[in-house]
Design a protein around this motif. Structure first.
Motif, PDB file in Angstrom:
ATOM      1  N   LEU A  45       0.815  -1.211   0.000  1.00  0.00           N
ATOM      2  CA  LEU A  45       0.000   0.000   0.000  1.00  0.00           C
ATOM      3  C   LEU A  45       0.850   1.263   0.000  1.00  0.00           C
ATOM      4  CD1 LEU A  45      -2.922  -0.972   2.413  1.00  0.00           C
ATOM      5  CD2 LEU A  45      -2.627  -1.470  -0.016  1.00  0.00           C
ATOM      6  N   THR A  46       1.955   1.260   0.739  1.00  0.00           N
ATOM      7  CA  THR A  46       2.795   2.456   0.749  1.00  0.00           C
ATOM      8  C   THR A  46       3.458   2.669  -0.611  1.00  0.00           C
ATOM      9  OG1 THR A  46       4.649   1.178   1.677  1.00  0.00           O
ATOM     10  CG2 THR A  46       3.230   2.369   3.227  1.00  0.00           C
ATOM     11  N   ILE A  47       3.828   1.585  -1.268  1.00  0.00           N
ATOM     12  CA  ILE A  47       4.427   1.723  -2.604  1.00  0.00           C
ATOM     13  C   ILE A  47       3.369   2.150  -3.621  1.00  0.00           C
ATOM     14  CG2 ILE A  47       5.667   0.521  -4.451  1.00  0.00           C
ATOM     15  CD1 ILE A  47       7.008  -1.182  -2.303  1.00  0.00           C
ATOM     16  N   MET A  48       2.152   1.629  -3.497  1.00  0.00           N
ATOM     17  CA  MET A  48       1.068   2.085  -4.379  1.00  0.00           C
ATOM     18  C   MET A  48       0.804   3.571  -4.167  1.00  0.00           C
ATOM     19  SD  MET A  48      -1.575  -1.172  -4.219  1.00  0.00           S
ATOM     20  CE  MET A  48      -2.669  -0.663  -5.560  1.00  0.00           C
ATOM     21  N   ASP A  49       0.825   4.009  -2.911  1.00  0.00           N
ATOM     22  CA  ASP A  49       0.627   5.433  -2.620  1.00  0.00           C
ATOM     23  C   ASP A  49       1.717   6.277  -3.281  1.00  0.00           C
ATOM     24  OD1 ASP A  49      -1.666   5.110  -1.073  1.00  0.00           O
ATOM     25  OD2 ASP A  49      -0.551   4.894   0.801  1.00  0.00           O
ATOM     26  N   ALA A  50       2.966   5.819  -3.173  1.00  0.00           N
ATOM     27  CA  ALA A  50       4.083   6.562  -3.762  1.00  0.00           C
ATOM     28  C   ALA A  50       3.976   6.605  -5.288  1.00  0.00           C
ATOM     29  CB  ALA A  50       5.411   5.954  -3.329  1.00  0.00           C
ATOM     30  N   CYS A  51       3.554   5.502  -5.888  1.00  0.00           N
ATOM     31  CA  CYS A  51       3.386   5.475  -7.348  1.00  0.00           C
ATOM     32  C   CYS A  51       2.306   6.463  -7.787  1.00  0.00           C
ATOM     33  CB  CYS A  51       3.036   4.067  -7.810  1.00  0.00           C
ATOM     34  SG  CYS A  51       4.429   2.912  -7.774  1.00  0.00           S
TER      35      CYS A  51
ATOM     36  N   GLU B 263       1.426   9.204  -6.189  1.00  0.00           N
ATOM     37  CA  GLU B 263       1.969  10.547  -5.990  1.00  0.00           C
ATOM     38  C   GLU B 263       2.950  10.916  -7.106  1.00  0.00           C
ATOM     39  OE1 GLU B 263       1.490  12.995  -3.697  1.00  0.00           O
ATOM     40  OE2 GLU B 263      -0.175  11.879  -2.822  1.00  0.00           O
ATOM     41  N   ALA B 264       3.753   9.928  -7.528  1.00  0.00           N
ATOM     42  CA  ALA B 264       4.786  10.193  -8.535  1.00  0.00           C
ATOM     43  C   ALA B 264       4.270  10.049  -9.961  1.00  0.00           C
ATOM     44  CB  ALA B 264       5.975   9.258  -8.313  1.00  0.00           C
ATOM     45  N   GLY B 265       3.092   9.436 -10.121  1.00  0.00           N
ATOM     46  CA  GLY B 265       2.510   9.296 -11.454  1.00  0.00           C
ATOM     47  C   GLY B 265       3.135   8.203 -12.305  1.00  0.00           C
ATOM     48  N   VAL B 266       3.421   7.030 -11.696  1.00  0.00           N
ATOM     49  CA  VAL B 266       3.996   5.921 -12.458  1.00  0.00           C
ATOM     50  C   VAL B 266       3.178   4.651 -12.235  1.00  0.00           C
ATOM     51  CG1 VAL B 266       6.313   6.913 -12.268  1.00  0.00           C
ATOM     52  CG2 VAL B 266       5.596   5.173 -10.621  1.00  0.00           C
ATOM     53  N   HIS B 267       3.309   3.706 -13.149  1.00  0.00           N
ATOM     54  CA  HIS B 267       2.595   2.434 -13.053  1.00  0.00           C
ATOM     55  C   HIS B 267       3.223   1.542 -11.980  1.00  0.00           C
ATOM     56  CE1 HIS B 267       0.561   3.641 -16.709  1.00  0.00           C
ATOM     57  NE2 HIS B 267       1.722   3.745 -17.333  1.00  0.00           N
ATOM     58  N   TYR B 268       2.452   0.516 -11.581  1.00  0.00           N
ATOM     59  CA  TYR B 268       2.837  -0.322 -10.434  1.00  0.00           C
ATOM     60  C   TYR B 268       2.603  -1.790 -10.765  1.00  0.00           C
ATOM     61  CZ  TYR B 268       2.096  -2.585  -5.830  1.00  0.00           C
ATOM     62  OH  TYR B 268       2.137  -3.432  -4.741  1.00  0.00           O
ATOM     63  N   LEU B 269       3.497  -2.659 -10.278  1.00  0.00           N
ATOM     64  CA  LEU B 269       3.330  -4.113 -10.414  1.00  0.00           C
ATOM     65  C   LEU B 269       3.908  -4.789  -9.185  1.00  0.00           C
ATOM     66  CD1 LEU B 269       3.915  -6.349 -13.500  1.00  0.00           C
ATOM     67  CD2 LEU B 269       5.185  -6.856 -11.408  1.00  0.00           C
ATOM     68  N   ASP B 270       3.193  -5.797  -8.653  1.00  0.00           N
ATOM     69  CA  ASP B 270       3.722  -6.566  -7.525  1.00  0.00           C
ATOM     70  C   ASP B 270       3.534  -8.057  -7.771  1.00  0.00           C
ATOM     71  OD1 ASP B 270       1.148  -7.477  -6.611  1.00  0.00           O
ATOM     72  OD2 ASP B 270       0.892  -5.697  -5.380  1.00  0.00           O
ATOM     73  N   THR B 271       3.976  -8.875  -6.819  1.00  0.00           N
ATOM     74  CA  THR B 271       3.884 -10.330  -6.957  1.00  0.00           C
ATOM     75  C   THR B 271       3.066 -10.985  -5.849  1.00  0.00           C
ATOM     76  OG1 THR B 271       5.943 -10.692  -5.727  1.00  0.00           O
ATOM     77  CG2 THR B 271       6.127 -10.424  -8.122  1.00  0.00           C
ATOM     78  N   ALA B 272       2.662 -10.229  -4.835  1.00  0.00           N
ATOM     79  CA  ALA B 272       1.918 -10.807  -3.709  1.00  0.00           C
ATOM     80  C   ALA B 272       1.009  -9.746  -3.113  1.00  0.00           C
ATOM     81  CB  ALA B 272       2.874 -11.338  -2.649  1.00  0.00           C
ATOM     82  N   ASN B 273      -0.183 -10.152  -2.649  1.00  0.00           N
ATOM     83  CA  ASN B 273      -1.123  -9.143  -2.172  1.00  0.00           C
ATOM     84  C   ASN B 273      -0.817  -8.691  -0.747  1.00  0.00           C
ATOM     85  OD1 ASN B 273      -2.233 -11.210  -0.587  1.00  0.00           O
ATOM     86  ND2 ASN B 273      -4.254 -11.105  -1.505  1.00  0.00           N
ATOM     87  N   TYR B 274      -1.460  -7.595  -0.386  1.00  0.00           N
ATOM     88  CA  TYR B 274      -1.161  -6.922   0.880  1.00  0.00           C
ATOM     89  C   TYR B 274      -1.508  -7.787   2.085  1.00  0.00           C
ATOM     90  CZ  TYR B 274      -1.491  -3.603   4.729  1.00  0.00           C
ATOM     91  OH  TYR B 274      -1.352  -2.972   5.942  1.00  0.00           O
ATOM     92  N   GLU B 275      -0.646  -7.737   3.075  1.00  0.00           N
ATOM     93  CA  GLU B 275      -0.873  -8.422   4.346  1.00  0.00           C
ATOM     94  C   GLU B 275      -0.463  -7.489   5.481  1.00  0.00           C
ATOM     95  OE1 GLU B 275       0.701 -12.382   6.778  1.00  0.00           O
ATOM     96  OE2 GLU B 275       1.005 -12.209   4.623  1.00  0.00           O
ATOM     97  N   PRO B 276      -1.375  -7.174   6.408  1.00  0.00           N
ATOM     98  CA  PRO B 276      -1.006  -6.309   7.529  1.00  0.00           C
ATOM     99  C   PRO B 276       0.074  -6.955   8.392  1.00  0.00           C
ATOM    100  CG  PRO B 276      -3.393  -6.604   7.400  1.00  0.00           C
ATOM    101  CD  PRO B 276      -2.770  -7.608   6.467  1.00  0.00           C
ATOM    102  N   LYS B 277       0.934  -6.141   8.969  1.00  0.00           N
ATOM    103  CA  LYS B 277       2.005  -6.671   9.816  1.00  0.00           C
ATOM    104  C   LYS B 277       1.461  -7.370  11.056  1.00  0.00           C
ATOM    105  CE  LYS B 277       6.117  -3.886   8.893  1.00  0.00           C
ATOM    106  NZ  LYS B 277       7.097  -2.947   9.484  1.00  0.00           N
ATOM    107  N   ASP B 278       0.383  -6.834  11.598  1.00  0.00           N
ATOM    108  CA  ASP B 278      -0.089  -7.317  12.895  1.00  0.00           C
ATOM    109  C   ASP B 278      -1.176  -8.382  12.792  1.00  0.00           C
ATOM    110  OD1 ASP B 278      -2.037  -5.703  11.880  1.00  0.00           O
ATOM    111  OD2 ASP B 278      -2.269  -4.456  13.662  1.00  0.00           O
ATOM    112  N   GLU B 279      -1.418  -8.899  11.583  1.00  0.00           N
ATOM    113  CA  GLU B 279      -2.445  -9.914  11.410  1.00  0.00           C
ATOM    114  C   GLU B 279      -2.054 -10.857  10.282  1.00  0.00           C
ATOM    115  OE1 GLU B 279      -7.304 -10.230  10.714  1.00  0.00           O
ATOM    116  OE2 GLU B 279      -6.265  -8.324  10.453  1.00  0.00           O
TER     117      GLU B 279
END
Length: 402
Positions: free
Chosen positions: A91-97, A99-115
């Motif tokens: 989520l933080t990297i998606m937020d930065a993308c 803000e910066a106006g660039v495309h995004y790609l990941d390999t695994a979905n979000y998981e909260p640290k505390d759960e």
């Protein structure tokens, strides 16, 4: 040609960087960024020595520091970010993308640290943000999730009118010589496999005790391996995008010795994500365990054997007749290390991430908003996947065992 930014310098980051360097006509240059710049520098030096590619910039960045990451992205000005660090940071990297106006790609979905719980709702909620910004976010472009989802999309478009039963099967028949080690980040790996299992059937999610459903499945060039039902993130998106599915399950192989070690780790509390105080310092037991287990990025040398991952599907073909279908890839740990100095599990995740980035750069995958990979045309991706090192095979009308 485009420049990209790769965030993450573990085993997968190493593979993505090597594979980008193999295609300079697509990836003219790239930045490799991680919390520890030394790791990035080591990968860049290896690539220069092995491939002669030197268009790599390295940087240190905290991927959870959105302002700092946004500044780094803006300063480098890439076409897109390939995120292969931790799922906590999606989520933080998606937020930065954004803000910066660039495309995004990941390999695994979000998981909260505390759960110890992962689901796509957090990232699907970014749909309108990316769409309004005219940007593309590609979720889960590794192997599973990733290639398994693209395999399913191929089955739907070429072989089935209705898919009814989907079983994703994942075997690692490799031997790294360690008493106990995980093939990717230990913290993420252990959280994933120790939570309750889950599968989809008749419109509902069925929750089961971990490792409570076992079946010996036969894998190509490997043979029978004990396989267990566990929950894996691509099931959530696949049953959404292919609503004719009546049942969807994910199977993964585990050896008896591995499960014995895992039970001990759980029984003595080392798999816990709840803080404890040790000599006046608060620590997370699983985070401490990660520091003493072998680094997955260092397992490659001497790792023998292969992985086998694929999809077994039953349903109705284009003429309404019963049909079965099996599509899979086998990956050699030895060959992966020879090419990238990384083991096969890192290789099977990194190669699809680079390939997905190539699809965006070349305009073969298009659209604004947030997408799971099965929503794109599978054909151009699979046309080049074998050339990139992951040859795949398919059989129609075969015995599926499940």
């Amino acid at each position: 040609m485009s420049r990209v930014m790769i965030i993450g310098a573990g085993g997968v980051g190493r593979v993505v960087a090597y594979k980008c360097a193999e295609y300079p006509e697509v990836f003219s240059e790239f930045m490799l960024a991680s919390r520890t710049q030394r790791k990035c520098d080591e990968i860049a030096a290896d690539i220069k020595a092995d491939l002669g590619y030197d268009k790599i910039t390295t940087a240190a960045v905290d991927a959870e520091d959105v302002p700092a990451l946004t500044k780094l992205i803006r300063d480098y000005d890439p076409f897109m970010v390939i995120h292969v660090a931790l799922p906590y940071q999606d989520l933080t990297i998606m937020d930065a993308c954004l803000e910066a106006g660039v495309h995004y790609l990941d390999t695994a979905n979000y998981e909260p640290k505390d759960e110890a719980r992962f689901e796509y709702s957090h990232q699907w909620a970014y749909q309108e943000k990316f769409k309004s910004a005219g940007l593309t976010a590609v979720l889960g472009c590794g192997f599973d999730p990733g290639v398994t989802s693209i395999f399913t999309a191929r089955a739907a478009s070429h072989f089935f009118d209705e898919m009814h039963y989907l079983d994703i099967v994942d075997a690692n028949a490799g031997d790294h010589g360690k008493a106990f080690a995980t093939n990717f980040n230990p913290e993420i790996n252990i959280r994933e496999i120790t939570q309750p299992g889950k599968y989809y059937e008749d419109g509902e999610w069925v929750e089961i005790e971990p490792f409570s459903i076992r079946k010996d499945l036969t894998y190509p060039d490997i043979g029978p391996k004990p396989s267990y039902v566990l929950y894996h993130e691509e099931l959530e998106s696949l049953v959404k995008h292919f609503p004719t599915l009546k049942r969807a399950r994910f199977w993964m192989t585990f050896g008896d010795e591995y499960l014995t070690h895992l039970r001990v780790i759980q029984n003595i509390g080392m798999a816990s994500i709840e803080p404890v105080v040790h000599k006046g310092v608060e620590i997370i037991p699983l985070e401490f365990l990660k520091t003493v287990l072998p680094d997955p990025g260092g397992l490659g040398e001497g790792y023998s054997g292969q992985t086998s991952i694929g999809c077994r599907i039953r349903g109705l073909d284009k003429e309404g007749k019963e049909q079965t279908y099996y599509i899979w890839n086998n990956c050699s740990h030895e060959q992966a290390y020879k090419e990238t100095r990384a083991q096969g599990v890192s290789y099977t995740t990194g190669v699809p991430a680079m390939t997905g980035a190539m699809m965006l750069i070349q305009g073969k995958w298009e659209g604004t908003g947030v997408f799971n990979v099965e929503q794109f045309n599978p054909d151009p991706f699979l046309e080049v996947l074998g050339k990139h090192g992951l040859e795949w095979h398919e059989r129609v009308g075969v015995e599926l065992e499940v």
